[in-house]
Design a protein around this motif. Structure first.
Motif, PDB file in Angstrom:
ATOM      1  N   ALA A   1      -0.712   6.912  -5.586  1.00  0.00           N
ATOM      2  CA  ALA A   1      -0.774   6.838  -7.045  1.00  0.00           C
ATOM      3  C   ALA A   1      -2.141   7.338  -7.541  1.00  0.00           C
ATOM      4  O   ALA A   1      -3.141   7.249  -6.824  1.00  0.00           O
ATOM      5  CB  ALA A   1      -0.533   5.397  -7.492  1.00  0.00           C
TER       6      ALA A   1
ATOM      7  N   THR B   1       1.097   2.295  -3.560  1.00  0.00           N
ATOM      8  CA  THR B   1      -0.109   2.538  -4.360  1.00  0.00           C
ATOM      9  C   THR B   1      -1.020   3.615  -3.787  1.00  0.00           C
ATOM     10  O   THR B   1      -1.832   4.179  -4.509  1.00  0.00           O
ATOM     11  CB  THR B   1      -0.922   1.235  -4.487  1.00  0.00           C
TER      12      THR B   1
ATOM     13  N   ASP C   1       0.799  -1.214   0.000  1.00  0.00           N
ATOM     14  CA  ASP C   1       0.000   0.000   0.000  1.00  0.00           C
ATOM     15  C   ASP C   1       0.840   1.275   0.000  1.00  0.00           C
ATOM     16  O   ASP C   1       0.392   2.309  -0.505  1.00  0.00           O
ATOM     17  CB  ASP C   1      -0.953   0.007   1.204  1.00  0.00           C
TER      18      ASP C   1
END
Length: 371
Positions: free
Chosen positions: A163, A160, A157
């Motif tokens: 992102a 991401t 995580d």
């Protein structure tokens, strides 16, 4: 030590985002005793003003002087009754109207971010849909902390969550969150920052790591419990000298935060020049300049309502390089807080010490003389 990549990257991020981040000397700060001597009114000259015993409320019902607790309680209640956007807008207004609140607005914004993640059941996109730049993006940092603290797979995580934009403030927040995940274990936290593919993102992540190490949220008992206070007390500048070169600058930059809090800067303003003297402990490991920049940044943060007094603290070191580094820190934090055009010029115009004013204009990218 390798040239300081951190300083360059931080400068770029500050410009793009409106956010911020040697010789042995016989140095003695200008008399701290003068700062410690009580004035006719019974308060030390230069002391951070305390809350009056019985402040009169304003016409709106707000206290005449905000404390961290009263401002936090007001904003948390506002968010409960409305949404984070309303509370953040009010925080932004108050921090601009009352500059002294900048001393504690960032951790309050952290708390709002934590609460928002809980309120919206970890819907991160919903949480960050509200404008969240106020108080150096503290709301975003807190939200990322809370997301990672509740993550079932933090190692994935961290790559991401921010992102696709991967903005500097979000990755800085990941650094804060990593410290929750690793329970302040620096090698483990550093290993997680190392997962970012680019050097600049690793450095930005480390900024959050070391900021969280040296300044855990006061309201977060878990973070405070994991603070390695014994090591910090026993070893000056722990754990900066033993960090890899890539991460040393960020560590040294944030180290003065712990020094100032542990020396009760609010009631002992002599702690500010003492912090600059303490930074000279980092000369052997090459971090004295970064530490002095960090001290200047904290001096401005804690004294935003009196910038000329803050600048006078940067004039106390014996060596030119340290006075200049301290001033660079002043400018960096001032422009973190005020992202509007001309902020650096407005700061420099308030500085009466001509040498420090010149360093200010140089750090702000201004001409050498007043326009």
């Amino acid at each position: 030590m390798q040239p300081r990549v951190f300083a360059v990257v931080t400068a770029v991020l500050l410009a793009a985002l409106g956010l911020g981040s040697v010789l042995v000397t016989d140095w003695t700060p200008k008399s701290a005793t003068a700062a410690a001597t009580a004035d006719a009114g019974g308060q030390r000259p230069g002391a951070v003003p305390d809350t009056p015993a019985s402040p009169s409320p304003s016409p709106t019902g707000d206290p005449a002087v905000w404390t961290r607790s009263t401002l936090r309680n007001k904003l948390m209640a506002e968010m409960d009754a409305t949404d984070p956007g309303v509370a953040l807008a009010d925080l932004d207004k108050i921090s601009k109207d009352k500059p002294y609140t900048v001393r504690f607005c960032h951790p309050i914004a952290h708390e709002l971010g934590h609460a928002a993640v809980q309120r919206y059941h970890q819907d991160f996109q919903k949480v960050i849909s509200f404008p969240h730049e106020t108080c150096a993006a503290g709301y975003l940092h807190g939200a990322v902390e809370e997301m990672l603290a509740n993550s079932k797979d933090p190692q994935s995580d961290i790559l991401t969550l921010c992102a696709p934009a991967n903005t500097g403030p979000c990755i800085h927040g990941v650094g804060h969150g990593i410290m929750f995940v690793t329970k302040q274990d620096i090698p483990a936290a550093r290993a997680l920052c190392d997962k970012f593919p680019s050097q600049s993102r690793r450095i930005t992540c480390s900024e959050g790591v070391f900021m969280q190490l040296f300044a855990p949220d006061e309201e977060d008992e878990k973070a405070k419990a994991n603070l390695p206070a014994d090591k910090l007390a026993a070893e000056p500048l722990y754990p900066c000298p033993e960090q890899p070169a890539l991460y040393q600058s960020a560590c040294f930059f944030y180290a003065p935060t712990f020094f100032l809090s542990s020396h009760d800067y609010a009631n002992h303003p002599e702690a500010f020049p003492q912090a600059l003297q303490w930074c000279l402990n980092a000369q052997a490991s090459g971090g004295a300049q970064d530490c002095s920049r960090g001290a200047g940044s904290r001096i401005m943060k804690y004294n935003l309502d009196r910038p000329d007094w803050a600048a006078q603290q940067c004039a106390t070191p014996k060596d030119t390089w340290q006075r200049q580094a301290c001033t660079q820190g002043l400018v960096s934090y001032y422009t973190v807080n005020d992202t509007s055009a001309g902020a650096a010029g407005r700061l420099c115009a308030q500085i009466t010490d001509q040498q420090i004013q010149g360093y200010c204009r140089s750090a702000g990218g201004l001409s050498g003389t007043l326009d």
